[in-house]
Write an enzyme that holds these catalytic residues in place. Structure first.
Site, short mmCIF file in Angstrom:
data_model
loop_
_atom_site.label_atom_id
_atom_site.label_comp_id
_atom_site.label_asym_id
_atom_site.label_seq_id
_atom_site.Cartn_x
_atom_site.Cartn_y
_atom_site.Cartn_z
CE1 TYR A 23 -35.79 -27.62 -14.57
CE2 TYR A 23 -36.30 -28.63 -16.68
CZ TYR A 23 -35.42 -27.95 -15.86
OH TYR A 23 -34.17 -27.61 -16.32
CG ASP B 97 -34.14 -21.40 -0.87
OD1 ASP B 97 -34.17 -21.09 -2.09
OD2 ASP B 97 -35.03 -22.06 -0.31
N GLY C 127 -34.95 -8.49 -9.06
CA GLY C 127 -34.99 -7.33 -8.18
C GLY C 127 -33.60 -6.88 -7.78
#
Length: 326
Positions: A146, A57, A103
């Protein structure tokens, strides 16, 4: 060999991107938590030495050993049924997920492309929609989870580009279709074809006058590839500007499938966009891209794909649609 990470790699678009970058000679790492993705979309790649799959995930910390040249962030529920059913996960993948990807891109010195959407324009007051239009979005409506997740994604991406000098690309994807779409995801094309194959009447929400512009998946993937390899860091619309009303589209599906169903009309969902048509001027000028596959040709290929699915897939889709209404 260049290495690329594709989040949402087992999804409709993600799996086609895996195929394209394998074809281009990349080492492809697909990442997916399989909430809406399907491992069957990429199982044909598992035997290849230059393909890996991470069941993960992206909203949680991402670790990918070794060098990375590119990251494509395509992890996200992308259909009304999905993001209404899992709104928190939708917001997290568009916030925590993009933060983790950016990142990682910063640490790996990788170029990152994010999948944004025409939904950032909301129910537009400008037609066709160009990249300078800021949109008309209800942040607290049912579609807000969304729409605002994608708008935040764009803002975070530009912040990393501006303040951390990360190489970024943003593609705003308009309605796309083709093999590997899910019949149960609530989007108009698989819903119509599924109803036709089951012998049901086709359901149009609203009076059928709202418009969409459908792009075949191979054309979209080509546009994404060109954008990734370009030096343009700002949003670019990629879609097919050939606009059609939903009512006309339902009639096209009936003609395509050779069925004799009727079209029935139901109430339009809240905040559903009335118009959707991309202005692809930037894509033409910057990428030298425009769609090549006609809707008639693309629909024929897509219909053959759905027609050859196992029968249980058709009725699982119907059951899922009815269950999620309750």
């Amino acid at each position: 060999m260049k290495r690329i990470l594709i989040t949402g790699g087992a999804g409709f678009l993600g799996s086609h991107l895996c195929d394209r970058f394998i074809k281009e000679g990349f080492h492809v790492i697909a990442m997916d938590n399989l909430i809406t993705g399907d491992i069957r979309n990429i199982e044909h790649l598992f035997k290849l030495p230059n393909f890996e799959f991470y069941h993960h995930d992206v909203s949680k910390f991402i670790h990918v050993p070794g060098e990375l040249d590119y990251i494509l962030h395509f992890a996200s529920p992308a259909s009304p049924i999905d993001y209404l059913k899992i709104p928190i996960q939708t917001l997290k993948v568009g916030s925590l997920g993009i933060h983790n990807c950016l990142g990682l891109a910063r640490v790996k010195n990788a170029r990152v492309l994010i999948a944004s959407t025409s939904e950032v324009y909301g129910d537009p007051t400008v037609h066709p929609q160009n990249e300078d239009y800021w949109g008309n979005v209800n942040p607290v409506g049912p579609r807000g989870v969304y729409d605002e997740a994608k708008r935040f994604q764009e803002a975070m991406t530009m912040a990393y580009h501006t303040y951390h000098n990360v190489e970024t690309r943003i593609v705003r994807i308009f309605n796309t279709y083709g093999p590997r779409m899910r019949l149960n995801d609530g989007r108009v094309l698989p819903a119509f074809i599924g109803q036709a194959l089951r012998g049901e009447d086709l359901t149009v929400f609203g009076d059928g006058s709202q418009t969409r512009s459908f792009c075949y998946v191979d054309d979209l993937i080509e546009g994404i590839y060109r954008l990734l390899m370009s030096d343009y860091p700002y949003p670019v619309n990629v879609g097919n500007p050939s606009e059609i009303t939903i009512g006309q589209f339902a009639e096209e599906i009936i003609k395509l499938t050779g069925t004799d169903q009727k079209v029935i009309y139901k109430e339009l969902p809240k905040d559903d966009p009335k118009q959707r048509q991309p202005d692809i001027t930037k894509a033409k000028e910057i990428l030298g891209w425009e769609p090549k596959v006609s809707r008639a040709e693309g629909l024929k290929i897509t219909y053959e794909y759905f027609k050859n699915l196992p029968e249980e897939e058709l009725y699982k889709a119907a059951y899922h649609r009815e269950f999620t209404k309750k």
